[in-house]
Scaffold this active site. Structure first.
Site, PDB file in Angstrom:
ATOM      1  N   LYS A  51       0.633  -1.368  -0.113  1.00 19.01           N
ATOM      2  CA  LYS A  51      -0.017   0.036  -0.021  1.00 19.01           C
ATOM      3  C   LYS A  51       0.890   1.275  -0.049  1.00 19.01           C
ATOM      4  CE  LYS A  51      -4.628  -1.824   1.541  1.00 19.01           C
ATOM      5  NZ  LYS A  51      -5.575  -1.707   2.280  1.00 19.01           N
ATOM      6  N   LYS A  57      -6.089 -10.308  -5.130  1.00 17.99           N
ATOM      7  CA  LYS A  57      -7.503 -10.224  -4.712  1.00 17.99           C
ATOM      8  C   LYS A  57      -8.376  -9.256  -5.001  1.00 17.99           C
ATOM      9  CE  LYS A  57      -7.243  -7.714  -0.519  1.00 17.99           C
ATOM     10  NZ  LYS A  57      -8.004  -7.541   0.610  1.00 17.99           N
ATOM     11  N   LYS A  73     -12.055  -3.743  -2.461  1.00 14.97           N
ATOM     12  CA  LYS A  73     -12.863  -2.590  -2.761  1.00 14.97           C
ATOM     13  C   LYS A  73     -12.180  -1.281  -3.273  1.00 14.97           C
ATOM     14  CE  LYS A  73     -14.532  -3.167   1.685  1.00 14.97           C
ATOM     15  NZ  LYS A  73     -13.388  -2.639   2.557  1.00 14.97           N
TER      16      LYS A  73
END
Ligand code: AQP
Length: 361
Positions: A144, A227, A230
């Site tokens: 991230k 994966k 959202k």
């Protein structure tokens, strides 16, 4: 039905939950904990990987075992602040999504993380037992933090796993229902619990077990090597629980596949088709072998349409309930207040004990 396999420390139940990471517990009561970030409408990855197993836990947990499910809005701001206009609606949407999927706010203590100040307080305490270097090695942090240019990474992102550990330990959680993507964070959490117990010479914190469902890592529709998420910028990569029938069909039809021909199961050379078969097997609760046999000699388009049909069938009552709940926001707020009131009682009691152990009181 829940089945505990001792020795291997594995727990199974109807949807195939698996408890990893063996560990002892200083408590005789099971305390189940999980959290979900209010960062968008839950997708079928969240649904299969976490919400459906949670419903199973809800139905099968031993009576008297607290079930705590937190909408972790503090985690949602670890990648930067959330716009004022979105913050409340994101929380309500997540709450509506969970309720629509079957979370029962009487059985489950469904609450908002930021309403319980003890989460951040315990995260601070646990931070004294953690090093920056170890946090910087966390795969999710590495992944991230790449999204921020020139090293401008928010502090919260580094501290994310410590806050997550505090979430669980504040309630003396024994079982943590999370997807496979959270395994490294769970290892850090159990280390923190052990370090706290070791340093303060106590067995106050149980060593929690990670519990994952059968579908612990549902893949993106557009890139099956990652994966479903959202925050993926492409909405075509995921099916959200509120998607209309038309949208479900559109997303399934646009899902990555190939032009090799009829359906075969070959995850290495045909990852897109394999992903569709996995999803179809998950939604029909069948094995890969059985669904591959069903589609032998059929086109990939036939598989996509059949998948859309079964997904839509499952989502139909959920989306109706979701929209109906969202038209009564006061009701959602009441449900969260009710959960917050119940959670804070446990949080305050445990925090008083933690402060005693640490010599702060
Ligand atoms: N693709 C997935 N397959 C199986 N389980 C999944 N989970 C998330 N994605 C999948 C599980 O859902 C729970 C809640 O996740 P979260 O919203 O707190 O954070 P996340 O794992 O980071 O999920 P997203 O969708 O990728 O959110 P963003 O994009 O906001 O970061 C967890 O138990 C997780 O394992």
């Amino acid at each position: 039905m829940l089945r505990v396999v001792s020795g291997a420390a594995q727990t199974y139940c109807r949807v195939g939950l698996r408890a990893a990471s063996s560990g002892s517990s200083s408590s005789n009561t099971d305390v189940w904990f999980s959290g979900i970030q209010p960062t968008g409408v839950p997708h079928i990855g969240n649904y299969l990987g976490f919400i459906e197993p949670w419903i199973d836990i809800q139905e099968n947990a031993r009576s008297g075992s607290p079930l705590l499910l937190s909408i972790v809005d503090l985690h949602a701001m670890t990648v930067g602040p959330v716009q004022t206009s979105r913050a409340r609606s994101n929380i309500r949407e997540m709450c509506a999504g969970l309720l629509a999927c079957g979370v029962d706010h009487e059985e489950t203590i469904l609450f908002q993380q930021s309403d319980i100040a003890e989460h951040t307080q315990l995260a601070w305490f646990l931070g004294s037992l953690q090093t920056i270097t170890k946090l910087q090695r966390m795969p999710q942090y590495k992944d991230k933090s790449k999204k921020f240019k020139n090293g401008q990474v928010p502090l919260g992102l580094l501290n994310y796993p410590v806050l997550q550990a505090a979430d669980v330990l504040l309630y003396k959680g024994t079982h943590v229902a999370v997807g496979e993507d959270q395994t490294q964070h769970m290892n850090l959490l159990t280390d923190l619990a052990r370090n706290f117990n070791g340093f303060y010479e106590t067995d106050f914190f149980p060593i929690p077990k990670q519990v994952t469902g059968t579908h612990a890592r549902v893949k993106s529709l557009s890139s099956p090597d990652t994966k479903m998420s959202k925050s993926d910028p492409s909405s075509l990569s995921r099916i959200e629980i509120s998607d209309s029938r038309e949208m479900v069909f559109k997303k399934c039809r646009r899902a990555l596949s190939d032009v090799v021909g009829d359906v075969t199961y070959d995850p290495m050379s045909r990852p897109g088709v394999a992903n569709l078969l996995h999803l179809y097997a998950a939604f029909t609760k069948r094995t890969i072998q059985s669904v591959t046999e069903e589609f032998a000699g059929n086109s990939v388009l036939a598989l996509k349409d059949r998948l859309a049909e079964v997904v839509d069938e499952r989502l139909e009552p959920i989306r109706q309930s979701y929209h109906s709940l969202l038209s009564h926001t006061a009701r959602i707020d009441d449900i969260l207040d009710y959960g917050n009131e119940r959670a804070v009682v446990i949080a305050r009691r445990n925090m008083a004990n933690i402060k005693n152990i640490m010599g702060l009181k």
